[in-house]
Design a protein around this motif. Sequence first.
Motif, PDB file in Angstrom:
ATOM      1  N   THR A 144       0.834  -1.195   0.000  1.00 29.06           N
ATOM      2  CA  THR A 144       0.000   0.000   0.000  1.00 29.06           C
ATOM      3  C   THR A 144       0.867   1.242   0.000  1.00 29.06           C
ATOM      4  O   THR A 144       1.854   1.334   0.733  1.00 29.06           O
ATOM      5  N   TYR A 145       0.521   2.162  -0.873  1.00 32.71           N
ATOM      6  CA  TYR A 145       1.129   3.489  -0.922  1.00 32.71           C
ATOM      7  C   TYR A 145       0.078   4.466  -0.417  1.00 32.71           C
ATOM      8  O   TYR A 145      -1.027   4.520  -0.966  1.00 32.71           O
ATOM      9  N   ASN A 146       0.404   5.226   0.599  1.00 31.25           N
ATOM     10  CA  ASN A 146      -0.523   6.219   1.147  1.00 31.25           C
ATOM     11  C   ASN A 146      -1.901   5.620   1.426  1.00 31.25           C
ATOM     12  O   ASN A 146      -2.931   6.181   1.050  1.00 31.25           O
ATOM     13  N   ASN A 147      -1.909   4.450   2.046  1.00 27.61           N
ATOM     14  CA  ASN A 147      -3.135   3.738   2.417  1.00 27.61           C
ATOM     15  C   ASN A 147      -3.985   3.281   1.235  1.00 27.61           C
ATOM     16  O   ASN A 147      -5.164   2.985   1.388  1.00 27.61           O
TER      17      ASN A 147
ATOM     18  N   LYS B 256       8.434   5.257   0.747  1.00 29.05           N
ATOM     19  CA  LYS B 256       8.337   3.805   0.628  1.00 29.05           C
ATOM     20  C   LYS B 256       6.967   3.328   1.099  1.00 29.05           C
ATOM     21  O   LYS B 256       6.363   3.914   1.996  1.00 29.05           O
ATOM     22  N   PRO B 257       6.496   2.260   0.472  1.00 31.57           N
ATOM     23  CA  PRO B 257       5.165   1.756   0.801  1.00 31.57           C
ATOM     24  C   PRO B 257       5.168   0.911   2.061  1.00 31.57           C
ATOM     25  O   PRO B 257       6.219   0.509   2.575  1.00 31.57           O
ATOM     26  N   ARG B 258       3.981   0.624   2.526  1.00 31.71           N
ATOM     27  CA  ARG B 258       3.811  -0.386   3.570  1.00 31.71           C
ATOM     28  C   ARG B 258       3.716  -1.724   2.843  1.00 31.71           C
ATOM     29  O   ARG B 258       2.957  -1.857   1.870  1.00 31.71           O
TER      30      ARG B 258
ATOM     31  N   ASP C 240       3.104  -5.815   3.494  1.00 31.56           N
ATOM     32  CA  ASP C 240       2.725  -6.901   4.392  1.00 31.56           C
ATOM     33  C   ASP C 240       2.960  -8.225   3.685  1.00 31.56           C
ATOM     34  O   ASP C 240       2.515  -8.418   2.551  1.00 31.56           O
TER      35      ASP C 240
ATOM     36  N   THR D 254       4.689 -10.909   8.803  1.00 28.61           N
ATOM     37  CA  THR D 254       4.969  -9.533   9.240  1.00 28.61           C
ATOM     38  C   THR D 254       5.015  -8.625   8.011  1.00 28.61           C
ATOM     39  O   THR D 254       4.261  -8.803   7.074  1.00 28.61           O
ATOM     40  N   GLY D 255       5.911  -7.683   8.022  1.00 28.64           N
ATOM     41  CA  GLY D 255       6.040  -6.764   6.906  1.00 28.64           C
ATOM     42  C   GLY D 255       7.470  -6.295   6.746  1.00 28.64           C
ATOM     43  O   GLY D 255       8.349  -6.619   7.558  1.00 28.64           O
TER      44      GLY D 255
ATOM     45  N   SER E 100       8.835  -3.597   7.352  1.00 28.51           N
ATOM     46  CA  SER E 100       9.364  -2.824   8.474  1.00 28.51           C
ATOM     47  C   SER E 100      10.038  -3.719   9.520  1.00 28.51           C
ATOM     48  O   SER E 100      10.805  -3.241  10.346  1.00 28.51           O
TER      49      SER E 100
END
Length: 177
Positions: free
Chosen positions: A29-32, A49-51, A53, A95-96, A98
């Motif tokens: 996801t980029y910017n939710n 950078k994106p989130r 998962d 996880t992700g 991060s």
Amino acid sequence: MSTVGSLVLGHVIEEVLDPFTPATPLRITYNNRLLLAGVELKPSAVANKPRVDVGGNDLRVFYTLVLVDPDAPSPSNPSLREYLHWMVIDIPGTTGASFGQELVVYERPEPRIGIHRMVFVLFQQLGKGTVFAPEVRHNFNCRSFAHQYNLDTVAATYFNCQREAGSGGRRFGPRTS
């Protein structure tokens, strides 16, 4: 259309990856906003950078994520193919990104000429600490990288990106040998 179908249609499978069977869920996801395969995003939308998962069911299984541009510096002359924009290793399953180790810092895509495919690839590692960063970002090769570190491709997706003021879509014609 399935993600694999989109990867075939966008020539990601063939030019960047060999055919594979998706084995681990990958959510970006980029910017939710959920990234859907083949969508077009402007550089301003991917500046940070994106989130990411990563699915799976075992924290003891580790993954490597890369983001490459197979069209750098331009789709008609991809002499820097595959330009490495980001690499995160040792991401535990479930996880992700991060939770992994960022080996190559995220560099925002900023295509200057044409429409570029930005390809995320998730590899399953043999174990923690078994993958290392390349010396340079340009001319990275997902296939060679996977072979070097005995990685399995378990997920992939991509988006199209062109300069902020650009318009139009990517067109794929018939392949000539």
